[in-house]
Design an enzyme around this catalytic site. Structure first.
Site, PDB file in Angstrom:
ATOM      1  N   SER A  72      -2.781  76.989 -42.128  1.00  0.00           N
ATOM      2  CA  SER A  72      -1.990  76.818 -40.917  1.00  0.00           C
ATOM      3  C   SER A  72      -0.658  77.530 -41.121  1.00  0.00           C
ATOM      4  O   SER A  72      -0.248  77.785 -42.266  1.00  0.00           O
ATOM      5  CB  SER A  72      -1.727  75.321 -40.666  1.00  0.00           C
ATOM      6  OG  SER A  72      -0.772  75.125 -39.644  1.00  0.00           O
ATOM      7  N   TYR A 121       0.102  66.624 -43.263  1.00  0.00           N
ATOM      8  CA  TYR A 121      -0.558  67.844 -42.771  1.00  0.00           C
ATOM      9  C   TYR A 121       0.085  69.081 -43.392  1.00  0.00           C
ATOM     10  O   TYR A 121      -0.603  69.968 -43.897  1.00  0.00           O
ATOM     11  CB  TYR A 121      -0.464  67.886 -41.243  1.00  0.00           C
ATOM     12  CG  TYR A 121      -1.132  69.080 -40.622  1.00  0.00           C
ATOM     13  CD1 TYR A 121      -2.505  69.097 -40.391  1.00  0.00           C
ATOM     14  CD2 TYR A 121      -0.390  70.201 -40.248  1.00  0.00           C
ATOM     15  CE1 TYR A 121      -3.113  70.195 -39.811  1.00  0.00           C
ATOM     16  CE2 TYR A 121      -0.990  71.300 -39.673  1.00  0.00           C
ATOM     17  CZ  TYR A 121      -2.354  71.293 -39.447  1.00  0.00           C
ATOM     18  OH  TYR A 121      -2.969  72.387 -38.883  1.00  0.00           O
TER      19      TYR A 121
END
Length: 256
Positions: free
Chosen positions: A146, A160
């Site tokens: 990401s 995350y």
């Protein structure tokens, strides 16, 4: 991209029930690959596999939980039994977890996110690479990290962010360990992409579409296919000299 970039290849995609994974599986099939779609959502991957078959492709739907090593091993085994080989893998399964400030972030939330996003990628690499080495198959593996694996986010998603930074580091380590055996390992680092997971984050009030769009100099969210295009290129022979890279597909977010 025109032509059959993946003709004759077999690809395995996790997290393929929706979003980036589903788009990647369909695009790989379009480029000539036979594809195995894996997810905990069997209904979702079955529907996507059926859509690929209706368009003339070959696809296998597999129910798989990437947190379970035995399950991951069976996923790889079923793919090879069906198609005879394994050339490309996109380790895409991931979750965002519940949002809260770090000091309120629960241990359960932390474990859940790390187990899927980082341990799950490690388990996939472990069993995919084991097969490739045993069979003497060269291959390309793409891990979905990401933009949050390259920079921080002030959105209450510390687990995350940590997990995606871990995916980038794991990618680099694996790339160096197996480059001489002909196995390339790269990561894609999407920015804000219009997926069901992002829609849930917006609905929950974690963020807004306007906020996410403004983070990206391009000024909009990405479509899943725009990320899938990068994964296809990294799996294709066209990227044969590329390994260990964390490719940002983020509309300029991380270069600011």
């Amino acid at each position: 991209m025109d032509g059959q970039l993946l003709a004759g290849k077999v690809a395995l995609i996790t997290g393929a029930a929706s979003g980036i994974g589903a788009s990647t599986a369909k695009l790989m099939a379009h480029h000539g690959a036979r594809v195995a779609l894996a997810d905990v959502d069997l209904k979702g991957v079955a529907e996507n596999a059926a859509a690929i078959a209706e368009n003339g492709g070959q696809a296998l739907a597999v129910e798989a939980d990437v947190r379970d090593g035995q399950c991951v091993a069976e996923m790889v085994k079923r793919t090879v039994e069906r198609f005879g080989r394994l050339d490309c893998c996109v380790n895409n399964a991931g979750i965002d977890g519940s949002a809260s400030p770090l000091h309120e972030y629960t241990e359960e939330n932390w474990r859940d996110v790390l187990e899927v996003n980082l341990t799950g990628v490690w388990l996939c690499l472990k069993h995919e690479i084991s097969y490739m080495l045993e069979q003497g198959v060269t291959g390309s593996i793409v891990n979905t990290a990401s933009a949050a694996g390259l920079v921080g986010l002030p959105l209450g998603v510390s687990g995350y962010v940590a997990s995606k930074h871990g995916v980038v580091g794991l990618t680099r380590a694996a790339a160096l360990e197996y480059v001489r055996q002909g196995i390339r390992v790269n990561a894609i680092c999407p920015g804000a992409v219009r997926t069901p997971m992002l829609d849930d984050a917006i609905t929950s009030g974690m963020t807004t579409e306007a906020e996410l769009s403004s983070m990206q100099p391009i000024g909009r969210l990405a479509a899943p296919r725009e990320v899938a295009e990068a994964a296809v290129w990294l799996c294709a022979d066209a990227s044969s000299f590329v390994t260990g890279q964390a490719l940002a597909v983020d509309g300029g977010w991380t270069v600011q």
